[in-house]
Each structure stands twice: as structure tokens, then as C-alpha cells.
Enzyme design. Structure first.
Site, PDB file in Angstrom:
ATOM      1  N   ARG A  23       0.810  -1.219   0.000  1.00 26.08           N
ATOM      2  CA  ARG A  23       0.000   0.000   0.000  1.00 26.08           C
ATOM      3  C   ARG A  23       0.843   1.269   0.000  1.00 26.08           C
ATOM      4  O   ARG A  23       0.345   2.342  -0.317  1.00 26.08           O
ATOM      5  CB  ARG A  23      -0.919   0.031   1.227  1.00 26.08           C
ATOM      6  N   HIS A  62      25.762  27.765   1.586  1.00 19.71           N
ATOM      7  CA  HIS A  62      25.183  28.835   2.393  1.00 19.71           C
ATOM      8  C   HIS A  62      25.392  28.632   3.892  1.00 19.71           C
ATOM      9  O   HIS A  62      25.458  27.500   4.367  1.00 19.71           O
ATOM     10  CB  HIS A  62      23.672  28.924   2.138  1.00 19.71           C
ATOM     11  N   TYR A 131      13.793  21.260   5.093  1.00 17.43           N
ATOM     12  CA  TYR A 131      14.716  21.290   6.226  1.00 17.43           C
ATOM     13  C   TYR A 131      14.157  22.076   7.385  1.00 17.43           C
ATOM     14  O   TYR A 131      13.427  23.036   7.227  1.00 17.43           O
ATOM     15  CB  TYR A 131      16.105  21.785   5.832  1.00 17.43           C
TER      16      TYR A 131
END
Length: 181
Positions: A23, A62, A131
Site C-alpha cells: 500500500r 550557504h 529542512y
């Protein structure tokens, strides 16, 4: 959940238990108590972010100097190569990086602590990247290091033509970047 340290021991790969059958599947994507017990990290997450990108998009590397963010990252659709770089000048691993493939199939997550730069490149036709962050986005202290800095030498997978933001293209090399003490 299974937690594995990477070559940068503070950066962790987290594999939640996934229960699947014909499923589909079920997994608990985050549980604060289980996260703290398994990783030893005591953090409060204050912001969730979601980005969608197409193949070849590279975001990073970053970080925020003030209000640094620890990030617990995962992919809910597609595949990315996710990278963390140690940007703590006092660290014996300063400038070293680690990369891990995250996908909707392997369900892996990566913990990128404060003091590390972060980036990813999309390997699939499209990817949804989520995130959790330990501090709020603070534009004034946002910084980046050039993704192709030869001193760091990230071995990005070849995906053909890259797509980068103007800001990421203009990021300084590590030698000129403001980094953590």
C-alpha cells in the site's frame, strides 16, 4: 532510527525506520525525543523550509554568521547530492566537506550543525527539499562560499548544465570569505 557519523563527525546521516507494504509506507520523519537520544544533539527547531528545484540546480554553499542555523535536511521527492562544509576556522577539519545522496527512496536525512556551510545539487528531474532550522533566517548575516572553490574541492556529481543564482555565482572563495571562529 539509525544514526551514522560522516567523515566530519558532527555531520550525521539519519535513517528513520520505514514501515512499508504493497500500500505504501509510513515513517516518523521527526520526533524531538528520539532525535535527541539518537544524536546527542539538544536543539530547538524554529523554522521549516521547503524548496523545489529542477535537475542541475545547485544551491549553496550557504550559512549565517549571526544566528547560525543547524539544519536537519531531507528530500520528499526526487534525489539530491547534499553537501556540508566545515567553516569553523578553529576546527582541525576547516574547509573539509562531506556529501550524501538524499532521496525519496532512501529516506535519509542529514544533520548539518551550526558552523557548517550547506548546499545541494538536484540529480533527478525535480526535487522537493525540506529542512528544519534551529534559528530564523537572518538576511543580514547570510553568507556563501563559492560552490566550485578549488581549496574545498567538492566533487559534485555531473548533471550536465548547472543552474545557479546570481548570488551563488558571486560568492567569494573560502580564502576571502567571512567564516566562523
Amino acid at each position: 532510527m539509525k544514526v551514522t557519523a560522516t567523515e566530519l563527525p558532527e555531520v550525521l546521516v539519519i535513517e528513520p525506520k520505514v514501515f512499508g507494504d504493497e500500500r505504501g509506507f509510513f515513517m516518523e520523519s521527526f520526533n524531538l525525543k528520539a532525535f535527541e537520544e539518537a544524536t546527542g544533539c539538544r536543539r530547538t527547531f524554529v523554522q521549516d523550509n521547503h524548496s523545489r528545484s529542477r535537475r542541475g540546480v545547485l544551491r549553496g554553499l550557504h550559512y549565517q554568521l549571526e544566528q547560525p542555523q543547524g539544519k536537519l535536511v531531507r528530500v520528499t521527492k526526487g534525489r539530491v547530492f547534499d553537501v556540508a562544509v566545515d567553516l569553523r576556522r578553529s576546527s582541525p577539519r576547516f574547509g573539509q566537506w562531506v556529501g550524501v545522496e538524499l532521496s525519496d527512496e532512501n529516506h535519509r536525512q542529514m544533520w548539518v550543525p551550526e558552523g557548517f556551510g550547506h548546499g545541494f545539487i538536484v540529480l533527478s528531474e525535480q526535487a522537493d527539499f525540506l529542512y528544519k532550522a534551529t534559528d530564523y533566517y537572518h538576511p543580514a548575516s547570510e553568507r556563501a562560499v563559492r560552490f566550485d572553490d578549488p581549496e574545498i574541492n567538492v566533487q559534485w556529481p555531473d548533471v550536465g548544465e548547472l543552474s545557479l543564482s546570481d548570488k551563488d555565482c558571486a560568492a567569494p572563495l573560502l580564502a576571502q570569505a567571512e567564516v566562523f571562529k
